[in-house]
Design an enzyme around this catalytic site. Sequence first.
Site, mmCIF file in Angstrom:
data_model
loop_
_atom_site.group_PDB
_atom_site.id
_atom_site.type_symbol
_atom_site.label_atom_id
_atom_site.label_comp_id
_atom_site.label_asym_id
_atom_site.label_seq_id
_atom_site.Cartn_x
_atom_site.Cartn_y
_atom_site.Cartn_z
ATOM 1 N NE ARG A 46 -2.940 0.368 3.331
ATOM 2 C CZ ARG A 46 -2.234 0.539 4.465
ATOM 3 N NH1 ARG A 46 -1.496 1.608 4.649
ATOM 4 N NH2 ARG A 46 -2.281 -0.391 5.413
ATOM 5 C CE1 TYR A 98 -16.638 11.249 -16.089
ATOM 6 C CE2 TYR A 98 -16.255 11.263 -13.731
ATOM 7 C CZ TYR A 98 -16.594 10.584 -14.882
ATOM 8 O OH TYR A 98 -16.869 9.256 -14.821
ATOM 9 C CG ASP A 170 -9.702 15.989 -14.934
ATOM 10 O OD1 ASP A 170 -9.024 15.404 -15.804
ATOM 11 O OD2 ASP A 170 -10.733 15.497 -14.437
ATOM 12 C CE LYS A 195 -12.861 7.993 -18.354
ATOM 13 N NZ LYS A 195 -13.150 9.267 -17.732
HETATM 14 C C1 LIG Z 1 -13.629 9.616 -16.389
HETATM 15 C C2 LIG Z 1 -13.207 10.914 -15.845
HETATM 16 C C3 LIG Z 1 -12.944 11.080 -14.480
HETATM 17 C C4 LIG Z 1 -13.159 9.961 -13.476
HETATM 18 O O1 LIG Z 1 -12.246 8.929 -13.682
HETATM 19 P P1 LIG Z 1 -12.548 7.365 -13.380
HETATM 20 O O2 LIG Z 1 -11.286 6.720 -13.823
HETATM 21 O O3 LIG Z 1 -13.752 6.989 -14.171
HETATM 22 O O4 LIG Z 1 -12.775 7.247 -11.915
HETATM 23 C C5 LIG Z 1 -12.492 12.307 -14.045
HETATM 24 N N1 LIG Z 1 -12.311 13.334 -14.914
HETATM 25 C C6 LIG Z 1 -12.578 13.218 -16.228
HETATM 26 C C7 LIG Z 1 -12.369 14.381 -17.120
HETATM 27 C C8 LIG Z 1 -13.029 12.008 -16.740
HETATM 28 O O5 LIG Z 1 -13.295 11.901 -18.043
#
Ligand SMILES: *Cc1c(COP(=O)(O)O)cnc(C)c1O
Length: 378
Positions: A46, A98, A170, A195
Amino acid sequence: MKRKTKLIHGGISGDPHTGAVNVPIYQVSTYKQEEIGVHKGYEYSRTGNPTRFALEELIKDLEEGFKGFAFGSGMAAIHAVFTLFNTGDHVLLTDDVYGGTYRIFTKVLARLGIESTFVDTTDLEAIRQAIQPNTKAIYVETPTNPLLKVTDIRAVADVAHEHDLLFVVDNTFATPYWQNPIPLGADIVLHSATKYLGGHSDLVAGLVVVNNEKLAEDIHFIQNAVGGILGPQDAWLLIRGIKTLGLRMEAIERNAHEIVTFLSEHPAVSKVYYPGLTSHPQHELSKKQTAGFGGIISFDVGSDEKAAALLKKLTYFTLAESLGAVESLISVPARMTHASIPAERRAELGITPGLVRISVGIEDIEDLIEDLTKGLNS
Ligand SMILES: *Cc1c(COP(=O)(O)O)cnc(C)c1O
């Protein structure tokens, strides 16, 4: 090191113990100590795991930061960053973040007394006006999902630092291949690595990169204390995905360009949202801030029924949430990714019932255009 080389040779290139050209999956929870407290840098997985560490070093290099951290999902990464804050603190966020980010702030962090305000971060004056005495951070997503609004990272960094606020970006949509917020002034960059970084719709992961030692200590403390880490199998798979990020982003960029041209000329499409369009309100900023416009395109077909009819005719575009993979995906944000946002709020943001979002993949462009032609002519 140039960008594509860095994807392959950044971080820890190869396994120092065996010469293996890839860091293996260290499927292990605990590590032998020679004496109490004497070990080779790892005590318990961890706290640290060599495969996860290789990924963390890689994303640190890609984002030009001080230290990287890997989490079990993008949301776990976002949660870890906002665990830096306390009851009574206030955060300013981009208004069309998001859906999951909106949800964690309004339904989870709000309950713990962390306040939030959603503002149009493309408007610097709106940001200045929304700063309160207890504001501690600005959180920007750029480009946004699904309307692809672009925020000026450098300008918001200046506002944040004038007011002593932490500036978080982000960077999921642009990826570190096209955009690096830390050199533009961000303190923390985070990703849903589910993604583009993973890129193959085969894992869920989150990454955080910080720009200084104090933040590195704080995030590591939270990562270890709260425990939302990424396991070694997924860390390894993510490293593998990242190696081809450049090839994928360039192929996606070419396909996206063709699709945008096609959609812009189609009579069934009333509006196309894409930062690469000269008509996009932040097109010039986008050209300056990012090296590519990305693979997300949104367009309006007028109604929920028309969107549903389009979806029925498609062969290669898969109807699915998520984005950023080798296969082209299509979704209707109002009914899917943004369903957790109340209807009135969606209307305010411009997320109409006929809005369709595509995540362009790397298939042959002729097939993708043929597919969309069939769908739009239905
Ligand atoms: C998908 C997404 C998230 C969340 O991520 P997960 O891996 O699904 O938990 C956060 N920000 C953006 C811009 C996203 O597209």
